[in-house]
Design an enzyme around this catalytic site. Sequence first.
Site, PDB file in Angstrom:
ATOM      1  N   HIS A 162      27.790  49.218  41.365  1.00  0.00           N
ATOM      2  CA  HIS A 162      26.514  49.370  40.626  1.00  0.00           C
ATOM      3  C   HIS A 162      26.068  50.822  40.518  1.00  0.00           C
ATOM      4  O   HIS A 162      25.109  51.120  39.808  1.00  0.00           O
ATOM      5  CB  HIS A 162      25.405  48.543  41.279  1.00  0.00           C
ATOM      6  CG  HIS A 162      25.634  47.063  41.235  1.00  0.00           C
ATOM      7  ND1 HIS A 162      25.856  46.387  40.052  1.00  0.00           N
ATOM      8  CD2 HIS A 162      25.684  46.122  42.215  1.00  0.00           C
ATOM      9  CE1 HIS A 162      26.042  45.092  40.310  1.00  0.00           C
ATOM     10  NE2 HIS A 162      25.952  44.903  41.619  1.00  0.00           N
ATOM     11  N   ASP A 196      33.690  41.155  41.053  1.00  0.00           N
ATOM     12  CA  ASP A 196      32.418  40.855  41.725  1.00  0.00           C
ATOM     13  C   ASP A 196      31.581  39.933  40.821  1.00  0.00           C
ATOM     14  O   ASP A 196      31.676  39.992  39.592  1.00  0.00           O
ATOM     15  CB  ASP A 196      31.677  42.174  42.001  1.00  0.00           C
ATOM     16  CG  ASP A 196      30.426  42.009  42.846  1.00  0.00           C
ATOM     17  OD1 ASP A 196      30.487  42.313  44.050  1.00  0.00           O
ATOM     18  OD2 ASP A 196      29.377  41.586  42.293  1.00  0.00           O
ATOM     19  N   HIS A 198      28.588  40.097  40.079  1.00  0.00           N
ATOM     20  CA  HIS A 198      27.626  40.846  39.265  1.00  0.00           C
ATOM     21  C   HIS A 198      28.349  41.863  38.373  1.00  0.00           C
ATOM     22  O   HIS A 198      29.347  42.458  38.789  1.00  0.00           O
ATOM     23  CB  HIS A 198      26.644  41.595  40.171  1.00  0.00           C
ATOM     24  CG  HIS A 198      25.931  40.717  41.153  1.00  0.00           C
ATOM     25  ND1 HIS A 198      26.323  40.602  42.480  1.00  0.00           N
ATOM     26  CD2 HIS A 198      24.868  39.884  40.984  1.00  0.00           C
ATOM     27  CE1 HIS A 198      25.516  39.734  43.089  1.00  0.00           C
ATOM     28  NE2 HIS A 198      24.627  39.288  42.220  1.00  0.00           N
ATOM     29  N   ASP A 285      31.401  37.687  46.182  1.00  0.00           N
ATOM     30  CA  ASP A 285      30.248  36.846  45.828  1.00  0.00           C
ATOM     31  C   ASP A 285      30.553  35.914  44.657  1.00  0.00           C
ATOM     32  O   ASP A 285      29.707  35.115  44.252  1.00  0.00           O
ATOM     33  CB  ASP A 285      28.976  37.683  45.585  1.00  0.00           C
ATOM     34  CG  ASP A 285      29.225  38.988  44.852  1.00  0.00           C
ATOM     35  OD1 ASP A 285      30.341  39.181  44.317  1.00  0.00           O
ATOM     36  OD2 ASP A 285      28.292  39.812  44.804  1.00  0.00           O
TER      37      ASP A 285
HETATM   38  C1  SP5 Z   1      27.392  44.877  45.314  1.00  0.00           C
HETATM   39  C2  SP5 Z   1      26.528  43.700  44.948  1.00  0.00           C
HETATM   40  O1  SP5 Z   1      27.004  42.570  44.957  1.00  0.00           O
HETATM   41  N1  SP5 Z   1      25.241  43.940  44.688  1.00  0.00           N
HETATM   42  C3  SP5 Z   1      24.384  42.884  44.297  1.00  0.00           C
HETATM   43  C4  SP5 Z   1      22.947  43.217  44.367  1.00  0.00           C
HETATM   44  C5  SP5 Z   1      22.174  42.053  43.887  1.00  0.00           C
HETATM   45  N2  SP5 Z   1      20.795  42.134  44.162  1.00  0.00           N
HETATM   46  C6  SP5 Z   1      20.157  41.062  43.459  1.00  0.00           C
HETATM   47  C7  SP5 Z   1      19.026  40.466  44.167  1.00  0.00           C
HETATM   48  C8  SP5 Z   1      18.551  39.300  43.328  1.00  0.00           C
HETATM   49  C9  SP5 Z   1      17.678  38.433  44.125  1.00  0.00           C
HETATM   50  N3  SP5 Z   1      17.676  37.074  43.650  1.00  0.00           N
HETATM   51  C10 SP5 Z   1      17.907  36.241  44.783  1.00  0.00           C
HETATM   52  C11 SP5 Z   1      18.102  34.797  44.537  1.00  0.00           C
HETATM   53  C12 SP5 Z   1      18.663  34.217  45.856  1.00  0.00           C
HETATM   54  N4  SP5 Z   1      18.695  32.802  45.843  1.00  0.00           N
HETATM   55 ZN    ZN Z   2      27.892  41.392  43.588  1.00  0.00          ZN
END
Ligand code: SP5
Ligand code: ZN
Length: 341
Positions: A162, A196, A198, A285
């Site tokens: 990211h 990943d 995301h 993830d």
């Molecule tokens: C490296 C990596 O995987 N970074 C991911 C960062 C994601 N942060 C997102 C947080 C979103 C929160 N929503 C939470 C829902 C949980 N049920």
């Molecule tokens: Zn991620």
Amino acid sequence: MQIFYSETHKLHNPPFELFDGGQHMPYLESPERAERILSALRELDWIEILEPEDFGLDPILAVHDADYVDFLRTAYEEWIQVKTGYEKIALLPATFPPRGWSHRPKSILGRAGYHMFDLSAPIMQGTYKAALGSANCALSGAKAILGGERSAFALCRPPGHHAGKSFCGGYCYLNNAAIAADWLTAKGKVTILDIDYHAGNGTQDIFYERGDVLTISIHADPDSEYPAFCGYAEETGAGRGSSLHRNFPLPIGTDDEVYLSTLGEAIDLIQSFDPEYLVLSAGMDLYSGDPLGKFAVTRDGIRKIGARIADLSLPTLIVLEGGYNNAALGENIAALLGKFA
Ligand code: SP5
Ligand code: ZN
């Protein structure tokens, strides 16, 4: 297989993060993640755990802007000088520029807002050192494959995909995979494949206009998942990098079959680009049991994903990104790596 791991990751251990709605949650990107992976890998007889070498700042500055790296290096020390009426654990701003505000402020909080795109990359006392250690793991893995290793695994923490040229966010500070990939371009064309959950928005930012690196990200549709503003199918690169970035946004609930057929499309693109080296941004993830993910990919699916990528028969650097189901993390990485051994 050579595994590169540094204890310096333990210096970065934020106590909390802010979820949507302002909920305080324990920081998911914890030192336990790396420890779980390390202990699962220690059980295997085909791995060798090595300390990374120090590559200095040059390969990092080839990817990230100097003023951003300088911000990461000095931010915590500057922040603790600021007089506040509360305890300062980590630097985290509360003000961010909207589109069109381009002034970079002098104050440390102003610069923090300028260089951070969300609230999940707080800067603590040991963050910069940990980020350097993580980048050195990726670079050491790159050097191993240049030296003739078929593959190497960089047990990177904090993760990197990211982080862009001049921004951190999403638990990421320095883009480990991008730094290693850029370093490898001295010897030939490189593909970064990001699995990943995301979208790899930082990697996309770094290579968007480059013709020597094909970047591909397979991820949850950003229309419903983080990082929301990047990772759409119509983003395909620009200038010399035209058609050399590809996003594969997938729906919530994506299972092994759908994932593997999408991976097949990505593999076709890699084969047409015909790179010398492959860097795999390996976020676990995508696993069905991940607290941040909503795919239905099983451990057997992860094993097959690894096998399909290994079948490309390219020298491959595997770089750890996300993955937050700590109990499953070690076995999932072992499943992914198995066919590279
Ligand atoms: C490296 C990596 O995987 N970074 C991911 C960062 C994601 N942060 C997102 C947080 C979103 C929160 N929503 C939470 C829902 C949980 N049920
Ligand atoms: Zn991620």
